[in-house]
Design a protein around this motif. Structure first.
Motif, short mmCIF file in Angstrom:
data_model
loop_
_atom_site.label_atom_id
_atom_site.label_comp_id
_atom_site.label_asym_id
_atom_site.label_seq_id
_atom_site.Cartn_x
_atom_site.Cartn_y
_atom_site.Cartn_z
N TYR A 129 39.68 37.64 43.94
CA TYR A 129 39.74 36.26 44.44
C TYR A 129 40.94 36.11 45.37
N PRO A 130 40.71 36.25 46.68
CA PRO A 130 41.82 36.15 47.64
C PRO A 130 42.52 34.79 47.63
N SER A 131 41.78 33.74 47.25
CA SER A 131 42.39 32.41 47.24
C SER A 131 42.04 31.69 45.95
N GLU A 132 42.79 30.61 45.68
CA GLU A 132 42.53 29.81 44.49
C GLU A 132 41.14 29.19 44.54
N ASP A 133 40.68 28.79 45.73
CA ASP A 133 39.35 28.22 45.85
C ASP A 133 38.27 29.22 45.48
N ASP A 134 38.48 30.48 45.83
CA ASP A 134 37.51 31.53 45.46
C ASP A 134 37.40 31.64 43.95
N LEU A 135 38.53 31.63 43.28
CA LEU A 135 38.54 31.72 41.82
C LEU A 135 37.85 30.50 41.21
N ARG A 136 38.19 29.32 41.71
CA ARG A 136 37.62 28.09 41.14
C ARG A 136 36.10 28.06 41.32
N ASN B 175 43.31 26.90 32.80
CA ASN B 175 44.31 27.90 32.42
C ASN B 175 44.32 29.07 33.40
N ASP B 176 43.12 29.52 33.79
CA ASP B 176 43.03 30.65 34.72
C ASP B 176 43.58 30.28 36.09
N VAL B 177 43.30 29.06 36.55
CA VAL B 177 43.82 28.63 37.84
C VAL B 177 45.34 28.55 37.80
N ALA B 178 45.89 28.01 36.71
CA ALA B 178 47.35 27.93 36.57
C ALA B 178 47.97 29.33 36.55
N HIS B 179 47.31 30.25 35.84
CA HIS B 179 47.81 31.63 35.78
C HIS B 179 47.71 32.28 37.16
N TYR B 180 46.64 32.00 37.87
CA TYR B 180 46.46 32.54 39.22
C TYR B 180 47.58 32.07 40.14
N ARG B 181 47.91 30.80 40.06
CA ARG B 181 49.00 30.27 40.89
C ARG B 181 50.32 30.97 40.56
N GLN B 182 50.54 31.20 39.27
CA GLN B 182 51.77 31.87 38.84
C GLN B 182 51.83 33.29 39.41
N LEU B 183 50.69 34.00 39.36
CA LEU B 183 50.65 35.36 39.89
C LEU B 183 50.91 35.37 41.40
N LYS B 184 50.32 34.40 42.09
CA LYS B 184 50.52 34.32 43.53
C LYS B 184 51.99 34.06 43.87
N ARG B 185 52.62 33.16 43.12
CA ARG B 185 54.04 32.88 43.36
C ARG B 185 54.90 34.11 43.10
N ARG B 186 54.58 34.82 42.02
CA ARG B 186 55.34 36.02 41.69
C ARG B 186 55.17 37.09 42.76
N LEU B 187 53.92 37.25 43.23
CA LEU B 187 53.66 38.23 44.27
C LEU B 187 54.40 37.88 45.55
N GLU B 188 54.40 36.60 45.92
CA GLU B 188 55.10 36.16 47.11
C GLU B 188 56.61 36.37 46.98
N SER B 189 57.13 36.12 45.78
CA SER B 189 58.56 36.33 45.54
C SER B 189 58.92 37.80 45.66
#
Length: 225
Positions: free
Chosen positions: A111-118, A201-215
């Motif tokens: 899922y390249p983006s949050e919308d894809d996952l949702r 929960n999955d969307v929130a976790h996805y956002r967290q992973l994206k932030r960590r990857l960006e960091s």
């Protein structure tokens, strides 16, 4: 000449003696001893490992008295069992951590983006919703059929006639089918509710992973400069 020969002979003999002494010194330097304490706390130094030392644990020391190796005491069956449990627990935690990491990598790749996952999660929920709707229609149909059979049976009884065996069998079958279908509907409804909660929960976790990857990317970029 004889005097020179005797001197030379003495020098050779002296050299051989010194070489022998040096070799003996090296051999002594290679020797180690074993240091251990008995159950009363008394310290022992020995040239070989005593059975009690093997049971209680000991240190291997060099000729200078420095510890070069420590050997733990022999463990009891209970301690070995406890150690095995702890080892299994650590291995299980490691496996779970590795599984989680693989799952996170797969999620980000799929899922390249949050919308894809949702969208993917909502599609799964929609499938369950359609399943629930089909079950509800099936229940309504069975309830209608059961009501017709029950009305027929009641009419027979009011007219003083026995209810036909096939009608009784149909009523029993419809009742059991309704019970099974309602239980299935309840399970699927619970599944849909759980998936709706899991979606957030999955969307929130996805956002967290994206932030960590960006960091991590930002830190790598800063380090490279």
């Amino acid at each position: 000449m004889r005097a020179h020969s005797r001197v030379a002979f003495c020098l050779v003999l002296l050299g051989l003696t010194l070489t022998s002494l040096a070799a003996q010194s090296v051999e002594l330097d290679k020797r180690v001893r074993y240091k251990w304490k008995d159950e009363q706390g008394n310290l022992h130094f020995e040239d070989s490992i005593a059975p009690e030392a093997a049971r209680l644990g000991y240190d291997v020391v060099n000729p200078q008295g420095l510890v070069v190796k420590h050997v733990e005491r022999a463990k009891s069956p209970e301690e070995l069992a406890a150690a095995k449990l702890e080892s299994d627990r650590v291995a299980d935690e490691k496996r779970k951590a590795e599984d989680k990491q693989r799952s996170e990598i797969q999620m980000l790749a799929a899922y390249p983006s949050e919308d894809d996952l949702r969208r993917a999660l909502l599609a799964q929920i929609e499938i369950i919703t359609q399943n629930i709707q089909a079950t509800e229609l099936g229940i309504q149909s069975q309830e209608k059929s059961l009501a017709e059979r029950l009305t027929h049976a009641a009419d027979q009884e009011r007219n003083g006639k026995p209810v036909p065996a096939n009608v009784q069998q149909q009523i029993a079958t419809l009742k059991k089918g309704l019970t099974d279908q309602k239980a299935f509907l309840e399970r699927r409804t619970a599944d849909r509710d759980a998936m709706q909660r899991q979606l957030e929960n999955d969307v929130a976790h996805y956002r967290q992973l994206k932030r960590r990857l960006e960091s991590e990317r930002t830190n790598e970029s800063s380090a490279s400069h």
